[in-house]
Write a protein that holds these residues in place. Structure first.
Motif, PDB file in Angstrom:
ATOM      1  N   PHE A  37       0.815  -1.208   0.000  1.00 23.85           N
ATOM      2  CA  PHE A  37       0.000   0.000   0.000  1.00 23.85           C
ATOM      3  C   PHE A  37       0.856   1.268   0.000  1.00 23.85           C
ATOM      4  O   PHE A  37       0.355   2.348   0.256  1.00 23.85           O
ATOM      5  N   ALA A  38       2.157   1.116  -0.278  1.00 24.95           N
ATOM      6  CA  ALA A  38       3.049   2.273  -0.205  1.00 24.95           C
ATOM      7  C   ALA A  38       2.653   3.362  -1.200  1.00 24.95           C
ATOM      8  O   ALA A  38       2.836   4.551  -0.938  1.00 24.95           O
ATOM      9  N   ASN A  39       2.113   2.967  -2.349  1.00 27.61           N
ATOM     10  CA  ASN A  39       1.760   3.934  -3.386  1.00 27.61           C
ATOM     11  C   ASN A  39       0.270   4.189  -3.485  1.00 27.61           C
ATOM     12  O   ASN A  39      -0.194   4.761  -4.457  1.00 27.61           O
ATOM     13  N   GLY A  40      -0.480   3.755  -2.482  1.00 27.39           N
ATOM     14  CA  GLY A  40      -1.908   4.014  -2.494  1.00 27.39           C
ATOM     15  C   GLY A  40      -2.716   2.733  -2.530  1.00 27.39           C
ATOM     16  O   GLY A  40      -2.186   1.634  -2.359  1.00 27.39           O
ATOM     17  N   PRO A  41      -4.026   2.850  -2.787  1.00 30.07           N
ATOM     18  CA  PRO A  41      -4.898   1.676  -2.790  1.00 30.07           C
ATOM     19  C   PRO A  41      -4.585   0.757  -3.973  1.00 30.07           C
ATOM     20  O   PRO A  41      -4.029   1.179  -4.982  1.00 30.07           O
ATOM     21  N   LEU A  42      -4.959  -0.499  -3.823  1.00 24.58           N
ATOM     22  CA  LEU A  42      -4.780  -1.488  -4.887  1.00 24.58           C
ATOM     23  C   LEU A  42      -6.107  -1.746  -5.567  1.00 24.58           C
ATOM     24  O   LEU A  42      -7.127  -1.942  -4.892  1.00 24.58           O
ATOM     25  N   VAL A  43      -6.099  -1.776  -6.887  1.00 20.90           N
ATOM     26  CA  VAL A  43      -7.308  -2.029  -7.664  1.00 20.90           C
ATOM     27  C   VAL A  43      -7.151  -3.380  -8.343  1.00 20.90           C
ATOM     28  O   VAL A  43      -6.204  -3.600  -9.096  1.00 20.90           O
ATOM     29  N   LEU A  44      -8.080  -4.283  -8.089  1.00 22.01           N
ATOM     30  CA  LEU A  44      -7.964  -5.657  -8.561  1.00 22.01           C
ATOM     31  C   LEU A  44      -8.972  -6.000  -9.652  1.00 22.01           C
ATOM     32  O   LEU A  44      -8.866  -7.039 -10.294  1.00 22.01           O
ATOM     33  N   GLU A  45      -9.958  -5.162  -9.841  1.00 22.43           N
ATOM     34  CA  GLU A  45     -10.876  -5.291 -10.974  1.00 22.43           C
ATOM     35  C   GLU A  45     -11.506  -3.929 -11.223  1.00 22.43           C
ATOM     36  O   GLU A  45     -11.460  -3.055 -10.351  1.00 22.43           O
ATOM     37  N   PRO A  46     -12.064  -3.698 -12.411  1.00 17.73           N
ATOM     38  CA  PRO A  46     -12.644  -2.379 -12.695  1.00 17.73           C
ATOM     39  C   PRO A  46     -13.698  -1.984 -11.665  1.00 17.73           C
ATOM     40  O   PRO A  46     -14.513  -2.799 -11.247  1.00 17.73           O
ATOM     41  N   LEU A  47     -13.651  -0.726 -11.273  1.00 17.58           N
ATOM     42  CA  LEU A  47     -14.593  -0.202 -10.277  1.00 17.58           C
ATOM     43  C   LEU A  47     -15.446   0.907 -10.907  1.00 17.58           C
ATOM     44  O   LEU A  47     -14.911   1.809 -11.550  1.00 17.58           O
ATOM     45  N   TYR A  48     -16.761   0.830 -10.691  1.00 11.98           N
ATOM     46  CA  TYR A  48     -17.659   1.901 -11.128  1.00 11.98           C
ATOM     47  C   TYR A  48     -17.715   2.984 -10.051  1.00 11.98           C
ATOM     48  O   TYR A  48     -17.269   2.794  -8.912  1.00 11.98           O
ATOM     49  N   ARG A  49     -18.290   4.120 -10.428  1.00 13.99           N
ATOM     50  CA  ARG A  49     -18.534   5.182  -9.449  1.00 13.99           C
ATOM     51  C   ARG A  49     -19.675   4.751  -8.522  1.00 13.99           C
ATOM     52  O   ARG A  49     -20.790   4.533  -8.978  1.00 13.99           O
ATOM     53  N   PRO A  50     -19.436   4.675  -7.234  1.00  9.84           N
ATOM     54  CA  PRO A  50     -20.520   4.252  -6.339  1.00  9.84           C
ATOM     55  C   PRO A  50     -21.434   5.424  -5.992  1.00  9.84           C
ATOM     56  O   PRO A  50     -20.976   6.558  -5.816  1.00  9.84           O
ATOM     57  N   ASP A  51     -22.726   5.143  -5.898  1.00  6.18           N
ATOM     58  CA  ASP A  51     -23.620   6.145  -5.316  1.00  6.18           C
ATOM     59  C   ASP A  51     -23.949   5.800  -3.864  1.00  6.18           C
ATOM     60  O   ASP A  51     -24.642   6.555  -3.187  1.00  6.18           O
ATOM     61  N   LEU A  52     -23.427   4.641  -3.390  1.00  2.00           N
ATOM     62  CA  LEU A  52     -23.638   4.228  -2.001  1.00  2.00           C
ATOM     63  C   LEU A  52     -22.400   3.473  -1.526  1.00  2.00           C
ATOM     64  O   LEU A  52     -21.895   2.600  -2.224  1.00  2.00           O
ATOM     65  N   ILE A  53     -21.898   3.852  -0.358  1.00  2.00           N
ATOM     66  CA  ILE A  53     -20.855   3.067   0.299  1.00  2.00           C
ATOM     67  C   ILE A  53     -21.455   2.462   1.555  1.00  2.00           C
ATOM     68  O   ILE A  53     -21.972   3.173   2.429  1.00  2.00           O
ATOM     69  N   ILE A  54     -21.386   1.122   1.627  1.00  2.00           N
ATOM     70  CA  ILE A  54     -21.868   0.406   2.802  1.00  2.00           C
ATOM     71  C   ILE A  54     -20.654   0.069   3.657  1.00  2.00           C
ATOM     72  O   ILE A  54     -19.695  -0.535   3.182  1.00  2.00           O
ATOM     73  N   PHE A  55     -20.684   0.467   4.916  1.00  2.00           N
ATOM     74  CA  PHE A  55     -19.565   0.218   5.816  1.00  2.00           C
ATOM     75  C   PHE A  55     -19.897  -0.905   6.794  1.00  2.00           C
ATOM     76  O   PHE A  55     -21.013  -0.967   7.330  1.00  2.00           O
ATOM     77  N   ASP A  56     -18.925  -1.764   7.017  1.00  2.00           N
ATOM     78  CA  ASP A  56     -18.963  -2.590   8.213  1.00  2.00           C
ATOM     79  C   ASP A  56     -18.811  -1.650   9.418  1.00  2.00           C
ATOM     80  O   ASP A  56     -18.381  -0.505   9.269  1.00  2.00           O
ATOM     81  N   TRP A  57     -19.137  -2.141  10.604  1.00  2.00           N
ATOM     82  CA  TRP A  57     -19.115  -1.278  11.796  1.00  2.00           C
ATOM     83  C   TRP A  57     -17.834  -1.508  12.602  1.00  2.00           C
ATOM     84  O   TRP A  57     -16.852  -0.809  12.474  1.00  2.00           O
ATOM     85  N   HIS A  58     -17.827  -2.571  13.415  1.00  2.00           N
ATOM     86  CA  HIS A  58     -16.665  -2.828  14.262  1.00  2.00           C
ATOM     87  C   HIS A  58     -15.438  -3.193  13.427  1.00  2.00           C
ATOM     88  O   HIS A  58     -15.508  -3.995  12.496  1.00  2.00           O
TER      89      HIS A  58
END
Length: 630
Positions: A37-58
């Protein structure tokens, strides 16, 4: 485009009109070797623009680790009363050797492995999935028991990383809706939300495990979030699920498969949050090609090491519009946004290492083993009998023989003496840890008072008759290891403080009697005048074998008593660390002081390490012989 201070933009999204982050540029990486992760996030497959991010809690948005692990420990102590011991997964069916060791440790000690407690990287869902496998009924019982315990422990909740509320506000300002999907029950989530101030205002949807039919990794929680989100807008949802565990990634994949199979318009991708700072070998295992007993569904669409990298990932997704930056791109690349540091990993746990000892060890000709908590597990019966014996301290006239705490080896020993003196029972921590033998308990309580220890052992024997009967190998593979020692020409034996009436019955039943012919001698506690830590039993075994004490005789045992006996007998002491003490604790119980001088010659954590140690010592001798002949 103005770049975020967290941006690793090169190669992430080079197309002028793309709405998805490409997975074929420099950030595409199927190995986590080095600093992934030294150069940032890793992308492993194409990602679309999200209109919703669902977060885990704990473990993702908040840290409630203390309450989680305290509750888990309480549940594991109840495995017997919950009738869940029989439902522990077979070690052969676990995915990794580490998971097999965890199941073994819980079966024996009814608590979490110390390395897991030190790292605090696993969620309770992940732990239940490891120890119960696909047994949904067992996991449901365990989750219910956990909720009862968590009700007593929860309350302290803090953001998982500095600046999380600012990140949430930034994502919301970018026009991205936010949601929570958690295995928490609603009563706990609402209470924890309220302790965090105004966090609730950022989330349009929250779904808890008690509002759907199944816990993660079943997909129902995520599907319910998508359902509520699409109803509120009347349009299909494109979501990312941001979570910190393989269970979260498996849940996202299953939700994705369900949506595909039903031709639903909603979409979801899993984005892994390496909040626990897993090392590169573990991360590579996450991305490994599918193998037997393993689903290919743990692979995330992307991975981040911090919320700053999640923001970078979003910024790259929303960049490159033909008509210039939109509101999302402006918010996500605002150069004035504070630069928050990622959460730091916990201190490393230092494990004992047997390798340096090889240089000074002699090749073993005779190996003598302790019985209980070394070769076999009889902990339940032992602790029941100790409890019964301590209730008789007064009638046995032993209370006045308890040691003075000032003479104790450690502060913990002194506390045990005082607890027994006041309450006539083991300290709850000792009972919960299940790591100390009855011989060590009596050594702590009565010190060098041999008469008191003799009476305590006699009372223990009386009570043990009411409890003994179940005996299991301490870990898988012990019988083949013992057979392998014989094939190497090594003589083996047993040294145990068990009375012979119990030892012979236990030997006859362990693994259907297949151990009976594996030992060349055995000496029990009532075969000599003095038991361990005195050397008499070891010396008698060597006399039976017509062998002399020496460094080529190894005695393997799990207690300080065993190491003292080995030192007094003049043989090599091998400490079997089945209880998985870390190096710092071993230094405390073997201080090498004038009062407590005896230390093990080598420490092994399990019998795979012990077998490797034996072979390494033999190889050293062979190599030495070749060098001399040259």
């Amino acid at each position: 485009m103005t770049h975020s201070p967290y941006d690793d933009a090169a190669g992430m999204n080079s197309g002028a009109d793309q709405s998805a982050v490409r997975a074929d540029g420099p950030s595409r990486n199927k190995s986590f070797a080095g600093s992934p992760f030294a150069n940032g996030p890793l992308v492993l497959e194409p990602l679309y623009r999200p209109d919703l991010i669902i977060f885990d809690w704990h473990g993702t948005l908040v840290d409630t680790l203390d309450a989680v692990y305290a509750s888990m420990q309480e549940v594991l102590l109840q495995l017997e009363s919950l009738d869940l011991l029989k439902d522990l997964v077979d070690e052969a069916d676990t995915r990794t050797e580490a998971e097999a060791r965890l199941v073994r440790y819980i079966r024996i000690y009814r608590k979490l492995h110390p390395s897991i407690l030190a790292e605090k990287k696993h969620s309770r869902t992940e732990l239940f999935n490891i120890i119960f496998g696909d047994n949904e009924q067992a996991k449901s019982i365990a989750h219910a028991a956990y909720n009862e315990q968590y009700r007593q422990n929860y309350g302290q909740v803090r953001p998982f990383q500095n600046g999380i509320e600012d990140y949430l506000a930034n994502f919301a300002a970018a026009g991205i809706r936010l949601a929570v999907a958690t295995n928490r029950s609603r009563e706990f989530l609402e209470a924890e939300f309220s302790s965090l101030g105004d966090w609730g205002r950022y989330f349009s949807v929250t779904v808890c495990a008690d509002e759907v039919d199944s816990y993660k990794p079943r997909p129902e929680i995520l599907l319910e979030v998508l359902k509520r989100a699409s109803v509120s807008t009347g349009a299909p949802v494109k979501a990312w699920y941001f979570g910190d565990s393989p269970t979260d990634m498996l849940t996202a994949w299953r939700a994705r498969q369900h949506l595909t199979s039903t031709a639903a318009a909603d979409q979801i991708r899993g984005v892994y949050f390496n909040a626990a700072h897993w090392d590169t070998s573990w991360m590579d295992a996450l991305l490994a090609e599918p193998a037997e007993k393993r689903e290919p569904s743990l692979v995330p669409a992307a991975a981040c090491a911090s919320f700053g990298q999640l923001r970078t990932l979003l910024a790259n997704c929303f960049s490159g519009a033909d008509d210039g930056p939109d509101i999302a791109s402006i918010a996500l690349t605002d150069p004035e946004f504070p630069a928050y540091d990622a959460r730091q990993p916990p201190p490393s746990r230092i494990e004992p290492d047997w390798h340096p000892a090889v240089a000074r060890l002699s090749e073993p000709r005779v190996i003598l083993f302790d019985w209980h908590a070394t070769l076999v597990d009889t902990l339940d019966a032992m602790y029941h009998a100790v409890d019964d014996m301590l209730l008789q301290l007064d009638s046995l006239a032993l209370t006045s023989h308890l040691m003075s705490p000032s003479q104790s080896r450690t502060l913990e020993d002194a506390r045990l003496v005082e607890h027994v003196r006041h309450y006539r029972q083991l300290h709850p921590k000792v009972r919960a840890d299940r790591k100390i033998s009855r011989t060590d308990i009596f050594e702590v309580l009565f010190g060098d008072d041999q008469d008191a220890k003799n009476r305590a052992h006699a009372a223990f024997t009386h009570h043990y008759r009411a409890h003994f009967g179940t005996v299991l190998p301490f870990e898988p593979g012990i019988r083949p290891m013992l057979e392998g020692l014989h094939e190497l020409g090594i003589v083996t034996g047993i040294i145990t403080n068990r009375d012979r009436e119990f030892f012979e019955q236990e030997l006859a039943i362990v693994e259907d009697g297949s151990w009976v012919s594996l030992f060349d001698t055995d000496i029990c506690g009532d075969d000599t005048q003095l038991r361990k830590p005195h050397p008499h039993q070891i010396l008698k075994a060597l006399d039976n074998l017509k062998r002399a004490p020496g460094r080529d005789v190894w005695y393997v045992g799990d207690s300080t008593t065993d190491i003292r006996a080995a030192a007094k007998a003049g043989v090599t002491g091998v400490f079997f660390n089945g209880a998985q003490w870390d190096q710092n604790w071993l230094i405390r119980i073997f201080p090498g002081s004038e009062q407590f001088p005896d230390k093990p010659d080598v420490v092994v954590n399990d019998f795979s390490e012990f077998w490797a140690l034996v072979l390494a010592c033999q190889a050293k001798i062979r190599e030495g012989g070749r060098q001399r002949r040259r």
